[in-house]
Design a protein around this motif. Structure first.
Motif, PDB file in Angstrom:
ATOM      1  N   THR A  13      47.633  47.015  69.924  1.00  0.00           N
ATOM      2  CA  THR A  13      48.171  46.902  68.562  1.00  0.00           C
ATOM      3  C   THR A  13      47.060  46.565  67.571  1.00  0.00           C
ATOM      4  N   ASN A  14      46.211  45.635  67.934  1.00  0.00           N
ATOM      5  CA  ASN A  14      45.102  45.261  67.036  1.00  0.00           C
ATOM      6  C   ASN A  14      44.175  46.445  66.793  1.00  0.00           C
ATOM      7  N   TYR A  15      43.984  47.259  67.831  1.00  0.00           N
ATOM      8  CA  TYR A  15      43.126  48.439  67.682  1.00  0.00           C
ATOM      9  C   TYR A  15      43.751  49.435  66.713  1.00  0.00           C
ATOM     10  N   TYR A  16      45.075  49.674  66.849  1.00  0.00           N
ATOM     11  CA  TYR A  16      45.773  50.587  65.953  1.00  0.00           C
ATOM     12  C   TYR A  16      45.700  50.098  64.505  1.00  0.00           C
ATOM     13  N   LYS A  17      45.866  48.790  64.324  1.00  0.00           N
ATOM     14  CA  LYS A  17      45.814  48.217  62.974  1.00  0.00           C
ATOM     15  C   LYS A  17      44.428  48.403  62.358  1.00  0.00           C
ATOM     16  N   ALA A  18      43.413  48.170  63.173  1.00  0.00           N
ATOM     17  CA  ALA A  18      42.047  48.321  62.657  1.00  0.00           C
ATOM     18  C   ALA A  18      41.769  49.777  62.291  1.00  0.00           C
ATOM     19  N   GLU A  19      42.241  50.710  63.126  1.00  0.00           N
ATOM     20  CA  GLU A  19      42.063  52.124  62.830  1.00  0.00           C
ATOM     21  C   GLU A  19      42.802  52.519  61.551  1.00  0.00           C
ATOM     22  N   LEU A  20      43.975  51.955  61.394  1.00  0.00           N
ATOM     23  CA  LEU A  20      44.779  52.268  60.210  1.00  0.00           C
ATOM     24  C   LEU A  20      44.102  51.750  58.940  1.00  0.00           C
ATOM     25  N   ASP A  21      43.564  50.549  59.008  1.00  0.00           N
ATOM     26  CA  ASP A  21      42.859  49.980  57.845  1.00  0.00           C
ATOM     27  C   ASP A  21      41.631  50.813  57.515  1.00  0.00           C
ATOM     28  N   ALA A  22      40.879  51.234  58.510  1.00  0.00           N
ATOM     29  CA  ALA A  22      39.677  52.025  58.265  1.00  0.00           C
ATOM     30  C   ALA A  22      40.027  53.368  57.636  1.00  0.00           C
ATOM     31  N   ASP A  23      41.105  53.992  58.111  1.00  0.00           N
ATOM     32  CA  ASP A  23      41.525  55.282  57.554  1.00  0.00           C
ATOM     33  C   ASP A  23      41.999  55.135  56.115  1.00  0.00           C
ATOM     34  N   ALA A  24      42.736  54.045  55.853  1.00  0.00           N
ATOM     35  CA  ALA A  24      43.252  53.817  54.496  1.00  0.00           C
ATOM     36  C   ALA A  24      42.110  53.590  53.524  1.00  0.00           C
ATOM     37  N   ILE A  25      41.099  52.853  53.936  1.00  0.00           N
ATOM     38  CA  ILE A  25      39.953  52.587  53.057  1.00  0.00           C
ATOM     39  C   ILE A  25      39.196  53.880  52.785  1.00  0.00           C
ATOM     40  N   ALA A  26      39.049  54.717  53.870  1.00  0.00           N
ATOM     41  CA  ALA A  26      38.343  55.977  53.700  1.00  0.00           C
ATOM     42  C   ALA A  26      39.066  56.893  52.724  1.00  0.00           C
ATOM     43  N   GLY A  50      40.832  55.763  50.276  1.00  0.00           N
ATOM     44  CA  GLY A  50      40.954  55.063  48.994  1.00  0.00           C
ATOM     45  C   GLY A  50      42.344  54.545  48.735  1.00  0.00           C
ATOM     46  N   MET A  51      43.115  54.328  49.855  1.00  0.00           N
ATOM     47  CA  MET A  51      44.486  53.872  49.683  1.00  0.00           C
ATOM     48  C   MET A  51      44.563  52.352  49.549  1.00  0.00           C
ATOM     49  N   GLY A  52      43.661  51.632  50.179  1.00  0.00           N
ATOM     50  CA  GLY A  52      43.699  50.176  50.098  1.00  0.00           C
ATOM     51  C   GLY A  52      44.933  49.622  50.774  1.00  0.00           C
ATOM     52  N   ALA A  53      45.420  48.513  50.255  1.00  0.00           N
ATOM     53  CA  ALA A  53      46.594  47.835  50.827  1.00  0.00           C
ATOM     54  C   ALA A  53      47.858  48.438  50.262  1.00  0.00           C
ATOM     55  N   SER A  54      48.217  49.614  50.754  1.00  0.00           N
ATOM     56  CA  SER A  54      49.397  50.294  50.245  1.00  0.00           C
ATOM     57  C   SER A  54      50.641  49.889  51.038  1.00  0.00           C
ATOM     58  N   THR A  55      51.774  50.231  50.447  1.00  0.00           N
ATOM     59  CA  THR A  55      53.049  49.954  51.128  1.00  0.00           C
ATOM     60  C   THR A  55      53.150  50.756  52.411  1.00  0.00           C
ATOM     61  N   TYR A  56      52.599  51.947  52.408  1.00  0.00           N
ATOM     62  CA  TYR A  56      52.630  52.800  53.595  1.00  0.00           C
ATOM     63  C   TYR A  56      51.872  52.140  54.759  1.00  0.00           C
ATOM     64  N   VAL A  57      50.694  51.634  54.451  1.00  0.00           N
ATOM     65  CA  VAL A  57      49.883  50.997  55.495  1.00  0.00           C
ATOM     66  C   VAL A  57      50.612  49.772  56.055  1.00  0.00           C
ATOM     67  N   THR A  58      51.191  48.991  55.163  1.00  0.00           N
ATOM     68  CA  THR A  58      51.924  47.802  55.610  1.00  0.00           C
ATOM     69  C   THR A  58      53.103  48.186  56.489  1.00  0.00           C
ATOM     70  N   ASP A  59      53.798  49.254  56.096  1.00  0.00           N
ATOM     71  CA  ASP A  59      54.962  49.693  56.872  1.00  0.00           C
ATOM     72  C   ASP A  59      54.552  50.169  58.265  1.00  0.00           C
ATOM     73  N   VAL A  60      53.457  50.918  58.338  1.00  0.00           N
ATOM     74  CA  VAL A  60      52.979  51.397  59.642  1.00  0.00           C
ATOM     75  C   VAL A  60      52.561  50.229  60.526  1.00  0.00           C
ATOM     76  N   LYS A  61      51.901  49.249  59.937  1.00  0.00           N
ATOM     77  CA  LYS A  61      51.485  48.068  60.705  1.00  0.00           C
ATOM     78  C   LYS A  61      52.696  47.310  61.247  1.00  0.00           C
ATOM     79  N   ASN A  62      53.735  47.195  60.423  1.00  0.00           N
ATOM     80  CA  ASN A  62      54.947  46.492  60.885  1.00  0.00           C
ATOM     81  C   ASN A  62      55.599  47.228  62.055  1.00  0.00           C
TER      82      ASN A  62
END
Length: 269
Positions: free
Chosen positions: A101-114, A116-128
């Protein structure tokens, strides 16, 4: 007349191995009743049934086996023992799932930053969703651990019960074997008792026969000098010599001592 069974000894009786005199009364069981009544009419004493019962009880005390003791493990003890080797594998699986799970979260954060999405609602929803999936997987692992542990504990309890029943069965068989040996020995003692009683009361006014007695060690040594056939002649009193020797043995060591010597020096292969 000299007695010399098989020329194993030059003695005429056990007296020559050790001197002593006793009255041929042996160690008969004592009556639990009161004192003897005066007069020659009735002599109180134990009944034949009481005598035999006393012999059986005494012989059983001598043959009584040392029983096997088995301390069956409790359910908690079995559970703790199984958990000691079973739990680590599930803990490792849970740790691996959390790491995933931690690996998936880290991958998701890296993709979002790449992107330019930042802390979006989509990223938060996927993490949840990832976190919820982890919790579901861990719950499934815990449930599987519980059912596996219960299965092994149940099997362990069944084995403990089987072992306990086996030990109890062995103990019961040993007690039965000991009782049969005790009863067989008691019957022999009872036969000697009746024979002695018959002799002592055989004729009116007759006294009990005085028989030479000696030490247990001398009796032991005497029987060790005889072969099996010669011992049989003594034990069965099939001759005058055998009768005298048997009387002297009984007078020296008593009924129970005589049985022990018979066991130590048998007359049959």
């Amino acid at each position: 007349m000299a007695i010399n069974i098989g020329k194993k000894t030059n003695t005429t009786s056990l007296r020559d191995l050790g001197v002593g005199k006793v009255t041929f009364g042996f160690d008969k069981p004592k009556s639990s009743g009161g004192g003897s009544s005066s007069g020659a009419s009735a002599r109180t004493g134990p009944s034949d049934a009481d005598v035999l019962s006393a012999y059986v009880s005494d012989m059983y005390d001598r043959f009584k086996p040392e029983e096997i003791e088995y301390d069956a493990r409790s359910e908690d003890e079995i559970s703790a023992s199984i958990a000691e080797w079973l739990r680590p594998s599930y803990d490792q699986a849970i740790a691996n799932r959390k790491e995933q799970t931690n690996y998936y979260k880290a991958e998701l954060d890296a993709d979002a930053i790449a992107r330019g999405m930042g802390a979006s609602t989509y990223v938060t929803d996927v993490k949840n969703r990832q976190q919820n999936a982890e919790a579901s997987d861990i719950l499934s692992l815990e449930s599987d651990y519980g059912s596996t542990l219960a299965k092994y504990v149940g099997e362990g309890l069944d084995k403990e019960t089987d072992r306990l029943l086996e030990v109890q069965s062995q103990n019961a068989q040993m007690r039965q074997d000991a009782y049969e040996m005790a009863y067989s020995a008691a019957l022999k003692l009872f036969g000697y008792y009746k024979e002695s009683a018959g002799r002592s009361s055989g004729g009116s006014g007759k006294k009990t026969t005085a028989v030479t007695a000696t030490s247990t060690e001398n009796c032991d040594r005497f029987l060790s000098l005889l072969n099996k056939d010669e011992r049989a002649e003594v034990y069965t009193a099939s001759s005058a010599a055998g009768q005298q020797y048997r009387d002297e043995l009984l007078a020296s060591v008593g009924y129970t001592g005589y049985i022990r010597l018979q066991g130590k020096y048998p007359s049959t292969p």
